[in-house]
Motif scaffolding. Structure first.
Motif, PDB file in Angstrom:
ATOM      1  N   LEU A  54       0.834  -1.193   0.000  1.00  9.73           N
ATOM      2  CA  LEU A  54       0.000   0.000   0.000  1.00  9.73           C
ATOM      3  C   LEU A  54       0.870   1.244   0.000  1.00  9.73           C
ATOM      4  O   LEU A  54       1.960   1.271   0.586  1.00  9.73           O
ATOM      5  N   SER A  55       0.373   2.299  -0.641  1.00  7.81           N
ATOM      6  CA  SER A  55       1.129   3.535  -0.800  1.00  7.81           C
ATOM      7  C   SER A  55       1.457   4.190   0.538  1.00  7.81           C
ATOM      8  O   SER A  55       0.604   4.309   1.416  1.00  7.81           O
ATOM      9  N   VAL A 109      -3.931   7.421   2.551  1.00  6.88           N
ATOM     10  CA  VAL A 109      -5.319   7.296   3.003  1.00  6.88           C
ATOM     11  C   VAL A 109      -6.168   6.674   1.894  1.00  6.88           C
ATOM     12  O   VAL A 109      -6.985   5.785   2.141  1.00  6.88           O
ATOM     13  N   ARG A 110      -5.984   7.132   0.665  1.00  9.96           N
ATOM     14  CA  ARG A 110      -6.703   6.542  -0.467  1.00  9.96           C
ATOM     15  C   ARG A 110      -6.397   5.045  -0.581  1.00  9.96           C
ATOM     16  O   ARG A 110      -7.270   4.237  -0.884  1.00  9.96           O
ATOM     17  N   ALA A 111      -5.129   4.692  -0.369  1.00 10.66           N
ATOM     18  CA  ALA A 111      -4.711   3.305  -0.550  1.00 10.66           C
ATOM     19  C   ALA A 111      -5.401   2.375   0.446  1.00 10.66           C
ATOM     20  O   ALA A 111      -5.933   1.332   0.071  1.00 10.66           O
ATOM     21  N   VAL A 112      -5.397   2.755   1.742  1.00  6.87           N
ATOM     22  CA  VAL A 112      -6.014   1.871   2.730  1.00  6.87           C
ATOM     23  C   VAL A 112      -7.536   1.807   2.533  1.00  6.87           C
ATOM     24  O   VAL A 112      -8.153   0.751   2.730  1.00  6.87           O
ATOM     25  N   CYS A 113      -8.121   2.928   2.124  1.00  7.62           N
ATOM     26  CA  CYS A 113      -9.566   2.938   1.883  1.00  7.62           C
ATOM     27  C   CYS A 113      -9.918   2.090   0.660  1.00  7.62           C
ATOM     28  O   CYS A 113     -10.916   1.358   0.662  1.00  7.62           O
ATOM     29  N   SER A 114      -9.102   2.177  -0.378  1.00 12.97           N
ATOM     30  CA  SER A 114      -9.341   1.368  -1.573  1.00 12.97           C
ATOM     31  C   SER A 114      -9.203  -0.108  -1.259  1.00 12.97           C
ATOM     32  O   SER A 114      -9.990  -0.937  -1.735  1.00 12.97           O
ATOM     33  N   ARG A 115      -8.196  -0.469  -0.457  1.00 12.29           N
ATOM     34  CA  ARG A 115      -8.018  -1.868  -0.070  1.00 12.29           C
ATOM     35  C   ARG A 115      -9.224  -2.350   0.744  1.00 12.29           C
ATOM     36  O   ARG A 115      -9.720  -3.468   0.544  1.00 12.29           O
ATOM     37  N   ALA A 116      -9.715  -1.509   1.665  1.00  9.82           N
ATOM     38  CA  ALA A 116     -10.867  -1.885   2.475  1.00  9.82           C
ATOM     39  C   ALA A 116     -12.098  -2.105   1.605  1.00  9.82           C
ATOM     40  O   ALA A 116     -12.845  -3.071   1.793  1.00  9.82           O
ATOM     41  N   LEU A 117     -12.314  -1.230   0.627  1.00 10.44           N
ATOM     42  CA  LEU A 117     -13.465  -1.373  -0.265  1.00 10.44           C
ATOM     43  C   LEU A 117     -13.320  -2.605  -1.157  1.00 10.44           C
ATOM     44  O   LEU A 117     -14.314  -3.275  -1.457  1.00 10.44           O
ATOM     45  N   SER A 118     -12.098  -2.910  -1.580  1.00  9.16           N
ATOM     46  CA  SER A 118     -11.893  -4.084  -2.429  1.00  9.16           C
ATOM     47  C   SER A 118     -12.188  -5.364  -1.657  1.00  9.16           C
ATOM     48  O   SER A 118     -12.768  -6.318  -2.190  1.00  9.16           O
ATOM     49  N   ALA A 154      -7.594  -2.885   6.716  1.00 11.49           N
ATOM     50  CA  ALA A 154      -6.552  -2.461   5.781  1.00 11.49           C
ATOM     51  C   ALA A 154      -5.617  -1.501   6.502  1.00 11.49           C
ATOM     52  O   ALA A 154      -6.070  -0.571   7.170  1.00 11.49           O
ATOM     53  N   LYS A 155      -4.322  -1.727   6.379  1.00 12.70           N
ATOM     54  CA  LYS A 155      -3.358  -0.958   7.167  1.00 12.70           C
ATOM     55  C   LYS A 155      -2.088  -0.701   6.374  1.00 12.70           C
ATOM     56  O   LYS A 155      -1.650  -1.542   5.589  1.00 12.70           O
ATOM     57  N   VAL A 156      -1.497   0.470   6.576  1.00 11.32           N
ATOM     58  CA  VAL A 156      -0.193   0.767   6.002  1.00 11.32           C
ATOM     59  C   VAL A 156       0.687   1.355   7.101  1.00 11.32           C
ATOM     60  O   VAL A 156       0.219   2.111   7.959  1.00 11.32           O
ATOM     61  N   CYS A 157       1.946   0.953   7.110  1.00 13.17           N
ATOM     62  CA  CYS A 157       2.918   1.458   8.081  1.00 13.17           C
ATOM     63  C   CYS A 157       3.836   2.437   7.363  1.00 13.17           C
ATOM     64  O   CYS A 157       4.420   2.112   6.320  1.00 13.17           O
ATOM     65  N   ILE A 158       3.965   3.641   7.915  1.00 11.97           N
ATOM     66  CA  ILE A 158       4.721   4.710   7.257  1.00 11.97           C
ATOM     67  C   ILE A 158       5.840   5.196   8.159  1.00 11.97           C
ATOM     68  O   ILE A 158       5.629   5.449   9.347  1.00 11.97           O
ATOM     69  N   ARG A 159       7.012   5.341   7.595  1.00 11.85           N
ATOM     70  CA  ARG A 159       8.111   5.996   8.306  1.00 11.85           C
ATOM     71  C   ARG A 159       7.991   7.490   8.050  1.00 11.85           C
ATOM     72  O   ARG A 159       8.205   7.969   6.953  1.00 11.85           O
TER      73      ARG A 159
END
Length: 362
Positions: A54-55, A227-236, A248-253
């Motif tokens: 995820l982005s 934010v778009r990426a995790v939301c898109s993954r959740a909708l998919s 759906a989760k993304v870890c960001i540094r």
């Protein structure tokens, strides 16, 4: 080709040295440099979480931002040619739309509904992989009336992609040595519609949105790509099974800061309308350690040992849990020390707890 390759390699290495601590600045300069090797009319370079793909933030050029939401929709919610989750598993993770469709671009729904209306024709995609892990996505576009991407240009990008991936991996660890104390303690909460329209946000979420927009150089009306990426993954997930199996989760540094997570999940509603809850908060060890371990190139066994060290396990406990001898544990520890640039278990723990904001498991 070998002379050109060496020249291209030197230029990429010089660029990496100039922007060794900033993924955003590096990717912005990278898109300008790449035009010397493979001409294009628009581009997007996205850093990703190698665990979820995820982005974690994107750099887009003029003309691409306008179609970015359409690209997200086709990536997560529709089947099409050269999806990045497929490219990451391919033997050669670089592909052009013209070759994938055998010259019949109109076979692609993404081409018909997103690229063509925006004036774009061919598209080249590269999953930026290094040592088996994917650290980013690169998409190049050619405008209508321009030549299709050639096989030679695809091979050029195939050769350059690991160098770019290596730099993205490197910048993911460029944290200050001081202890991180600025992380917001309160959870950020955001509510969105299924069209990603902002419905509500608490003050902490507003702060995170502002920072993410600043780092991606986007305006207040644009939803940050993570934010778009995790939301898109959740909708998919919802579209595929009628429910979400996991959040759906993304870890960001974060630049100049610790790791954080952004999570999204559809909310139950009395009506057929789908709302999305988005949470911003400090990353947990389970979120961070796989990313840190991957970046340091730890083996599977070394990752297991690192996880147990964070849990406070002694050498005897490690040996018993992993069914190996204490001597073998010590050998693995020495290897971990070399790869992480420390000289002792105490120094390793200090680095994880301060530089990366890892908290010991309870």
């Amino acid at each position: 080709m070998s002379t050109n390759w060496e020249a291209s390699k030197r230029k990429l290495m010089t660029l990496a040295e100039r922007f060794s601590h900033s993924s955003q600045d590096y990717r912005t300069a990278l898109l300008q440099l790449l035009r010397e090797f493979v001409p294009f009319d628009g581009a997007c370079c996205t850093a990703v979480d190698p665990q979820t793909l995820l982005s974690t933030g994107a750099i887009t050029e003029d003309g691409v931002e306008a179609i970015h939401q359409g690209i997200f929709e086709h990536e997560y919610l529709r089947e099409d040619f050269n999806r990045y989750d497929h490219l990451c598993k391919a033997t050669e993770p670089v592909a052009t739309l013209s070759q994938a469709t055998e010259g019949q671009l109109e076979r692609s729904d993404r081409y018909r509904n997103v690229l063509l209306p925006a004036g774009f024709h061919d598209e080249m995609r590269a999953a930026l992989k290094y040592d088996g892990a994917c650290w980013g996505f690169l998409t190049l576009f050619r405008s209508q009336g321009r030549p299709l991407f050639s096989e030679q240009e695809r091979e050029c990008m195939l050769a350059l992609a690991p160098l770019i991936a290596y730099q993205l991996r490197k910048t993911s660890l460029s944290l200050p040595a001081e202890e991180n104390t600025w992380m917001e303690e309160e959870m950020g909460i955001l509510m969105l519609s299924d069209q990603f329209t902002l419905l509500a946000a608490n003050p902490t979420a507003e702060k995170w949105l502002s920072l993410l927009r600043q780092w991606e150089s986007i305006d207040r009306g644009t939803l940050p790509r993570p934010v778009r990426a995790v939301c898109s993954r959740a909708l998919s997930q919802l579209a595929e099974s009628g429910h979400t199996t996991s959040m759906a989760k993304v870890c960001i540094r974060m630049p100049d800061g610790p790791y954080m997570t952004i999570q999204a999940s559809p909310m139950n509603s009395q009506s057929s309308t789908v709302h999305l809850a988005v949470l911003f908060g400090p990353a947990k060890p389970a979120d961070m350690l796989p990313l840190i371990a991957e970046a340091y190139g730890l083996s599977v066994r070394e990752k297991q040992i690192l996880d147990q060290i964070v849990r406070g396990a002694s050498t005897k406990e490690l040996a018993r849990t992993l069914h190996i001898s204490a001597y073998t544990v010590q050998d693995h520890l020495k290897s971990i020390f070399v790869k992480t640039g420390v000289s002792s278990r105490r120094e390793l723990i200090w680095q994880l707890f301060t530089r990366f904001g890892v908290q010991a498991n309870q």
